[in-house]
Each structure stands twice: as structure tokens, then as C-alpha cells.
Design a protein around this motif. Structure first.
Motif, PDB file in Angstrom:
ATOM      1  N   PRO A  93       0.819  -1.225   0.000  1.00  0.00           N
ATOM      2  CA  PRO A  93       0.000   0.000   0.000  1.00  0.00           C
ATOM      3  C   PRO A  93       0.847   1.267   0.000  1.00  0.00           C
ATOM      4  N   ALA A  94       1.953   1.251   0.745  1.00  0.00           N
ATOM      5  CA  ALA A  94       2.787   2.457   0.842  1.00  0.00           C
ATOM      6  C   ALA A  94       3.489   2.768  -0.475  1.00  0.00           C
ATOM      7  N   ILE A  95       3.867   1.729  -1.213  1.00  0.00           N
ATOM      8  CA  ILE A  95       4.625   1.937  -2.445  1.00  0.00           C
ATOM      9  C   ILE A  95       3.771   2.609  -3.520  1.00  0.00           C
ATOM     10  N   ARG A  96       2.452   2.618  -3.324  1.00  0.00           N
ATOM     11  CA  ARG A  96       1.569   3.292  -4.282  1.00  0.00           C
ATOM     12  C   ARG A  96       1.504   4.796  -4.051  1.00  0.00           C
ATOM     13  N   GLU A  97       2.071   5.252  -2.941  1.00  0.00           N
ATOM     14  CA  GLU A  97       2.108   6.695  -2.675  1.00  0.00           C
ATOM     15  C   GLU A  97       3.165   7.367  -3.546  1.00  0.00           C
ATOM     16  N   PRO A  98       3.095   8.691  -3.710  1.00  0.00           N
ATOM     17  CA  PRO A  98       4.082   9.401  -4.534  1.00  0.00           C
ATOM     18  C   PRO A  98       5.508   9.147  -4.038  1.00  0.00           C
ATOM     19  N   ARG A  99       6.436   9.126  -4.970  1.00  0.00           N
ATOM     20  CA  ARG A  99       7.837   8.905  -4.636  1.00  0.00           C
ATOM     21  C   ARG A  99       8.344   9.970  -3.662  1.00  0.00           C
ATOM     22  N   GLY A 100       9.257   9.568  -2.822  1.00  0.00           N
ATOM     23  CA  GLY A 100       9.886  10.521  -1.918  1.00  0.00           C
ATOM     24  C   GLY A 100       9.328  10.455  -0.512  1.00  0.00           C
ATOM     25  N   ALA A 153      14.365  -2.183   1.711  1.00  0.00           N
ATOM     26  CA  ALA A 153      13.247  -1.426   1.128  1.00  0.00           C
ATOM     27  C   ALA A 153      13.115  -0.073   1.813  1.00  0.00           C
ATOM     28  N   LEU A 154      13.307  -0.045   3.119  1.00  0.00           N
ATOM     29  CA  LEU A 154      13.231   1.212   3.863  1.00  0.00           C
ATOM     30  C   LEU A 154      14.373   2.139   3.461  1.00  0.00           C
ATOM     31  N   GLN A 155      15.566   1.602   3.340  1.00  0.00           N
ATOM     32  CA  GLN A 155      16.706   2.412   2.913  1.00  0.00           C
ATOM     33  C   GLN A 155      16.499   2.946   1.498  1.00  0.00           C
ATOM     34  N   ARG A 156      15.902   2.129   0.643  1.00  0.00           N
ATOM     35  CA  ARG A 156      15.623   2.578  -0.725  1.00  0.00           C
ATOM     36  C   ARG A 156      14.626   3.735  -0.720  1.00  0.00           C
ATOM     37  N   ALA A 157      13.631   3.682   0.165  1.00  0.00           N
ATOM     38  CA  ALA A 157      12.660   4.777   0.269  1.00  0.00           C
ATOM     39  C   ALA A 157      13.349   6.064   0.728  1.00  0.00           C
ATOM     40  N   VAL A 158      14.281   5.940   1.652  1.00  0.00           N
ATOM     41  CA  VAL A 158      15.051   7.116   2.101  1.00  0.00           C
ATOM     42  C   VAL A 158      15.883   7.666   0.952  1.00  0.00           C
ATOM     43  N   ARG A 159      16.509   6.778   0.204  1.00  0.00           N
ATOM     44  CA  ARG A 159      17.348   7.198  -0.921  1.00  0.00           C
ATOM     45  C   ARG A 159      16.518   7.930  -1.977  1.00  0.00           C
ATOM     46  N   ILE A 160      15.330   7.422  -2.269  1.00  0.00           N
ATOM     47  CA  ILE A 160      14.467   8.069  -3.259  1.00  0.00           C
ATOM     48  C   ILE A 160      14.004   9.436  -2.759  1.00  0.00           C
ATOM     49  N   ALA A 161      13.684   9.543  -1.465  1.00  0.00           N
ATOM     50  CA  ALA A 161      13.280  10.835  -0.904  1.00  0.00           C
ATOM     51  C   ALA A 161      14.413  11.850  -1.021  1.00  0.00           C
ATOM     52  N   THR A 162      15.637  11.379  -0.909  1.00  0.00           N
ATOM     53  CA  THR A 162      16.796  12.259  -1.086  1.00  0.00           C
ATOM     54  C   THR A 162      16.940  12.657  -2.556  1.00  0.00           C
ATOM     55  N   GLU A 163      16.782  11.704  -3.449  1.00  0.00           N
ATOM     56  CA  GLU A 163      16.881  11.976  -4.883  1.00  0.00           C
ATOM     57  C   GLU A 163      15.806  12.950  -5.341  1.00  0.00           C
ATOM     58  N   GLU A 164      14.608  12.849  -4.735  1.00  0.00           N
ATOM     59  CA  GLU A 164      13.514  13.750  -5.089  1.00  0.00           C
ATOM     60  C   GLU A 164      13.714  15.152  -4.519  1.00  0.00           C
ATOM     61  N   GLY A 165      14.714  15.317  -3.684  1.00  0.00           N
ATOM     62  CA  GLY A 165      14.987  16.626  -3.108  1.00  0.00           C
ATOM     63  C   GLY A 165      14.218  16.915  -1.840  1.00  0.00           C
ATOM     64  N   HIS A 166      13.480  15.933  -1.303  1.00  0.00           N
ATOM     65  CA  HIS A 166      12.718  16.149  -0.074  1.00  0.00           C
ATOM     66  C   HIS A 166      13.617  16.132   1.157  1.00  0.00           C
ATOM     67  N   LEU A 167      14.675  15.339   1.094  1.00  0.00           N
ATOM     68  CA  LEU A 167      15.638  15.259   2.188  1.00  0.00           C
ATOM     69  C   LEU A 167      16.969  15.843   1.740  1.00  0.00           C
ATOM     70  N   ASP A 170      22.927  15.116   1.866  1.00  0.00           N
ATOM     71  CA  ASP A 170      23.889  14.343   2.649  1.00  0.00           C
ATOM     72  C   ASP A 170      23.220  13.303   3.548  1.00  0.00           C
ATOM     73  N   THR A 171      21.919  13.069   3.353  1.00  0.00           N
ATOM     74  CA  THR A 171      21.210  12.061   4.153  1.00  0.00           C
ATOM     75  C   THR A 171      21.772  10.672   3.852  1.00  0.00           C
ATOM     76  N   GLU A 172      22.130   9.966   4.889  1.00  0.00           N
ATOM     77  CA  GLU A 172      22.691   8.622   4.732  1.00  0.00           C
ATOM     78  C   GLU A 172      21.562   7.617   4.959  1.00  0.00           C
ATOM     79  N   PRO A 173      21.136   6.877   3.923  1.00  0.00           N
ATOM     80  CA  PRO A 173      19.965   6.006   4.018  1.00  0.00           C
ATOM     81  C   PRO A 173      20.041   4.981   5.153  1.00  0.00           C
ATOM     82  N   GLN A 174      21.189   4.347   5.319  1.00  0.00           N
ATOM     83  CA  GLN A 174      21.296   3.315   6.345  1.00  0.00           C
ATOM     84  C   GLN A 174      21.133   3.903   7.747  1.00  0.00           C
ATOM     85  N   GLN A 175      21.687   5.095   7.952  1.00  0.00           N
ATOM     86  CA  GLN A 175      21.578   5.728   9.270  1.00  0.00           C
ATOM     87  C   GLN A 175      20.129   6.123   9.570  1.00  0.00           C
ATOM     88  N   MET A 176      19.457   6.737   8.601  1.00  0.00           N
ATOM     89  CA  MET A 176      18.080   7.155   8.843  1.00  0.00           C
ATOM     90  C   MET A 176      17.171   5.941   9.044  1.00  0.00           C
TER      91      MET A 176
END
Length: 244
Positions: A93-100, A153-167, A170-176
Motif C-alpha cells: 500500500p505504501a509503495i503506491r504513494e508518490p515517490r519521496g 526497502a526502507l533504505q531505498r525509500a530514504v534514498r528516493i526521498a533524497t533523490e527527489e529533493g525532499h531530504l 547528505d542524508t545517509e539512508p542506512q543511518q536514517m
């Protein structure tokens, strides 16, 4: 001499009978697995046994054994079933939400909802980690593999949010992701073990405080929590990653 296909084909009645038998077998296995998952949520994976399930299902031990072959395979099957349900209720269900950030928030919110349901039953990921953290073998490997897949999957969501410019860049996906997981562990401990009132609200507040640390202040989409749009409403436009 080649055997013709007609001579090797089974009579329609026999084929239909075998088909019904296979379907019934699948249904029985699914019922046993559902009972096993419910039992494991209460007593842990180590509490599972062929004998207990046979009594619960009002079946013979040999009947239950025929579907799994061993107690170890039963435990691994329960882990897979739990993972499938977790994906259906949280990830898909969450993956259907907008990227980022909207998607990352949905992942956490769905995860919190899952914990809320499990307050009276328990989380196989968490209880299984306690049972098998120092016990190498196929059951531990299966459990660790499922948990790692979710963390990735959670780290990938963090990475995409960074790529989209929301984060921040310098956000480190594994740390977040590590910090988000820490909130879930604290929630599970306080809600299930301590029965602490307000634990769900504290977990959500902690997530927003965590997100605020990583927010990209230049991106307006990331400033406030994004609510899921109503049915038929247009999705919010994606922010563009800076090319500077």
C-alpha cells in the motif's frame, strides 16, 4: 518407438480427481500455516511443534508432517507467511504513494499500524530475533533474510526521498533507516511490554522530529506531512532533483 500423447494422457475423471485432491491439499496446508502463524505470534517460533498443531487442527501428526516434512520447515514456512502478510499490509500500500517523503511517511505509518494490531499478538521479526540471535541455522537465516529485505526497502525509500529533493543531499539512508527502526522497537517495547498509554502518538511524534532533522528546507513538499489524496484526487506533483 515414441509413445503417443493420447496413450499417456489420464482419463478426465482421474485428472479431475487429482486436481481436486491437490486443491484440497493446498487449502489444508494454508489452514495449518494460518494456525501456526497465530500460535507463533503467541508462543514464539520455538513454541511450534508438529504435535501441538496436529492437536489444534484435529489432525494426525503424520497428516501435518506430510505438509511440511519437519519442524524446521514449518518454522521457515511461518516466517515466509508472516513476511508475505507484512508486505501486503505495509509495503505494497505504501509503495503506491508518490515517490519521496510521502512514500517514506506511508511506510512508517503503515508499520506503526501493524505494531498497533500486534500489541496483543506479537511481531515475529522481533520475537524471532530474540529467539534466534545466537542460534545459527536455516531458521535464523530465513528470518534474517526477510528482515534485511525490509530494511533494504526502507533504505531505498530514504534514498528516493533524497533523490527527489525532499531530504538533504547528505542524508545517509542506512543511518536514517536505523533510527526509524529504533522508533519501532521502542514502540513495540512500550506498547506491548509496558502497556504504556500514548506510545503510538510518541512514535509518530518521534518520526516527525527525525524527519525534520533530515529535511531539505529548500523543498516545499517536505515542509509538512503529506496526507494521502482522496480517491480520484490528483497526485501532488513531484519535486525535481537539483542538477546544480
Amino acid at each position: 518407438m515414441a509413445v503417443s500423447s493420447s496413450s499417456s494422457a489420464k482419463p478426465p475423471r482421474e485428472a479431475a480427481r487429482e486436481g481436486r485432491g491437490a486443491q484440497k491439499g493446498q487449502q489444508t496446508r494454508a489452514a495449518i500455516l494460518e494456525a501456526a502463524l497465530s500460535l507463533a505470534s503467541q508462543v514464539g517460533l520455538e513454541g511450534l511443534s508438529i504435535g501441538v498443531l496436529a492437536e489444534l487442527m484435529q489432525m494426525s501428526k503424520s497428516g501435518v508432517f506430510a505438509h511440511f516434512g519437519s519442524r524446521e520447515e514449518l518454522q521457515i514456512s511461518v516466517i515466509r507467511e508472516y513476511h508475505n502478510k507484512f508486505e501486503d499490509e505495509v509495503f505494497h500500500p505504501a509503495i503506491r504513494e508518490p515517490r519521496g517523503l510521502p512514500r517514506l511517511r506511508a511506510l512508517f505509518d503503515r508499520w506503526v499500524q501493524r505494531v498497533a494490531v500486534e500489541i496483543d499478538s506479537g511481531c515475529i521479526y522481533i520475537s524471532g530475533a530474540v529467539e534466534f540471535d545466537d542460534r545459527p541455522g536455516p531458521v535464523r537465516d530465513a528470518l534474517a533474510g526477510m528482515v534485511r529485505a525490509w530494511h533494504q526497502a526502507l533504505q531505498r525509500a530514504v534514498r528516493i526521498a533524497t533523490e527527489e529533493g525532499h531530504l538533504r543531499a547528505d542524508t545517509e539512508p542506512q543511518q536514517m533507516a536505523f533510527e526509524i527502526h529504533g522508533l519501532i522497537l521502542a514502540l513495540h517495547h512500550d506498547a506491548r511490554f509496558l502497556r504504556s498509554p500514548g506510545a503510538l502518538e510518541r512514535a509518530r511524534s518521534g518520526f516527525e522530529r527525525l524527519v525534520s532533522h533530515y529535511l531539505n528546507p529548500a523543498d516545499p513538499v517536505a515542509v509538512l506531512p503529506v496526507q494521502a489524496p482522496a480517491a480520484g484526487a490528483p497526485r501532488p506533483r513531484k519535486s525535481k532533483r537539483s542538477t546544480a
